[in-house]
Write a protein that holds these residues in place. Structure first.
Motif, PDB file in Angstrom:
ATOM      1  N   ASP A   3       0.860  -1.184   0.000  1.00  0.00           N
ATOM      2  CA  ASP A   3       0.000   0.000   0.000  1.00  0.00           C
ATOM      3  C   ASP A   3       0.897   1.235   0.000  1.00  0.00           C
ATOM      4  N   ILE A   4       0.972   1.930  -1.146  1.00  0.00           N
ATOM      5  CA  ILE A   4       1.868   3.083  -1.258  1.00  0.00           C
ATOM      6  C   ILE A   4       1.221   4.372  -0.764  1.00  0.00           C
ATOM      7  N   THR A   5      -0.027   4.277  -0.270  1.00  0.00           N
ATOM      8  CA  THR A   5      -0.689   5.474   0.270  1.00  0.00           C
ATOM      9  C   THR A   5      -0.309   5.702   1.726  1.00  0.00           C
ATOM     10  N   THR A   6       0.395   4.753   2.324  1.00  0.00           N
ATOM     11  CA  THR A   6       0.810   4.890   3.720  1.00  0.00           C
ATOM     12  C   THR A   6       2.293   5.211   3.801  1.00  0.00           C
ATOM     13  N   LYS A   7       2.686   5.835   4.891  1.00  0.00           N
ATOM     14  CA  LYS A   7       4.101   6.120   5.141  1.00  0.00           C
ATOM     15  C   LYS A   7       4.458   5.648   6.542  1.00  0.00           C
ATOM     16  N   PRO A   8       5.391   4.692   6.682  1.00  0.00           N
ATOM     17  CA  PRO A   8       6.059   3.990   5.583  1.00  0.00           C
ATOM     18  C   PRO A   8       5.086   3.063   4.850  1.00  0.00           C
ATOM     19  N   PHE A   9       5.494   2.602   3.672  1.00  0.00           N
ATOM     20  CA  PHE A   9       4.636   1.720   2.897  1.00  0.00           C
ATOM     21  C   PHE A   9       4.274   0.488   3.722  1.00  0.00           C
ATOM     22  N   LYS A  10       3.015   0.075   3.628  1.00  0.00           N
ATOM     23  CA  LYS A  10       2.539  -1.092   4.362  1.00  0.00           C
ATOM     24  C   LYS A  10       2.405  -2.277   3.413  1.00  0.00           C
ATOM     25  N   SER A  11       3.025  -3.390   3.781  1.00  0.00           N
ATOM     26  CA  SER A  11       2.942  -4.593   2.952  1.00  0.00           C
ATOM     27  C   SER A  11       2.075  -5.644   3.633  1.00  0.00           C
ATOM     28  N   THR A  12       1.337  -6.399   2.826  1.00  0.00           N
ATOM     29  CA  THR A  12       0.460  -7.452   3.329  1.00  0.00           C
ATOM     30  C   THR A  12       0.723  -8.733   2.555  1.00  0.00           C
TER      31      THR A  12
END
Length: 274
Positions: A3-12
């Protein structure tokens, strides 16, 4: 998934599997070209779902499918899957994801591939081509997917062809040509998995041994020849031993059916299988 809308990027993590395990293969996310002529993921109209198309590997043979992936729950929903009872039906294209309209191709052991428009939920697809059988002289050649075990218990399979005029109850022993290509695996369970459909139409090419069925030979094509190296053992550490075991298992299986003279078996392959 990132998810590149979060900082830092969130991976799932959405899938965690052994790449050799065909039966858990989730399919491929579908894509379309955008205004920049670049392929991007195909989203549903509401932007909440993606789509996957897969081969649908199973012990009974391949049963292609279309899945819907929910971006919120990270779960999939099966929208459609081929039944695989007497035919092999694959998805060629998805015409309309929202309406569930597919372009599929259906074939069987005796029927050439033809194209259909399938609407999910409808009773039957609509046939849009009518390609005849291209090899009339091979139309009645007997074809069977056989399954058997290697002496160490590894599940194997191969496709058996018998001459069109051969009486399987006659007891007549045929010479056999077996064609195989070894494949490396790190697990015995993956090595025994079925990777094709037993209902596929037989397409002839310049390099196939199947032509010899017209000359009175039994043909064992696509015989599984797994070379397994589990743990710290590499597959080729036991190459010759397993090569012999694979060949013996295949010959034993067809011999047990009563079709061949096991003293008249030729084995062929190419490259790694030569």
């Amino acid at each position: 998934m990132i998810d590149i809308t979060t900082k830092p990027f969130k991976s799932t993590l959405i899938a965690d599997r052994n790449t050799e395990d065909l039966y858990t293969e989730p399919g491929d996310f579908q894509s379309v070209k955008n205004a920049m002529n670049q392929y991007v993921l195909k989203f549903s109209k509401n932007g909440k779902k993606l789509y996957l198309v897969g081969e649908g590997y199973s012990p009974e043979g391949n049963k292609p499918f279309l899945d819907e992936f929910d971006l919120a729950t990270k779960k999939t929903k099966r929208l459609w899957q081929a039944d695989g009872i007497s035919t092999y039906e694959q998805i060629i294209d998805v015409i309309d994801y929202e309406k569930g309209i597919l372009l599929t191709a259906i074939e069987s052991k005796t029927e050439n591939m033809n194209y259909y428009i399938r609407t999910i939920g409808a009773k039957a697809p609509v046939k849009i081509t009518n390609f005849p059988h291209p090899y009339e002289s091979f139309k009645n050649v007997y074809k069977e997917k056989i399954r058997y075990k290697r002496e160490d218990g590894v599940e194997l399979s191969a496709t058996l062809y018998l001459p069109a005029d051969y009486d399987r109850k006659s007891g007549k022993k045929l010479p056999m040509i077996m064609w195989a290509y070894p494949k490396e695996f790190k697990s015995a369970s993956a090595a025994g998995q079925v990777s094709t459909s037993p209902h596929e139409f037989t397409y002839l090419s310049y390099g196939t041994p199947i032509y010899w069925a017209a000359a009175g030979y039994a043909i064992l094509d696509d015989a599984d020849f797994p070379i397994i190296g589990e743990g710290t053992t590499e597959p080729n550490d036991l190459f010759i031993k397993q090569l012999v075991a694979n060949a013996k298992a295949a010959i034993d299986a067809v011999d047990a059916l009563g079709y061949i003279d096991r003293t008249k078996v030729g084995v062929g392959g190419h490259s790694y299988g030569a």
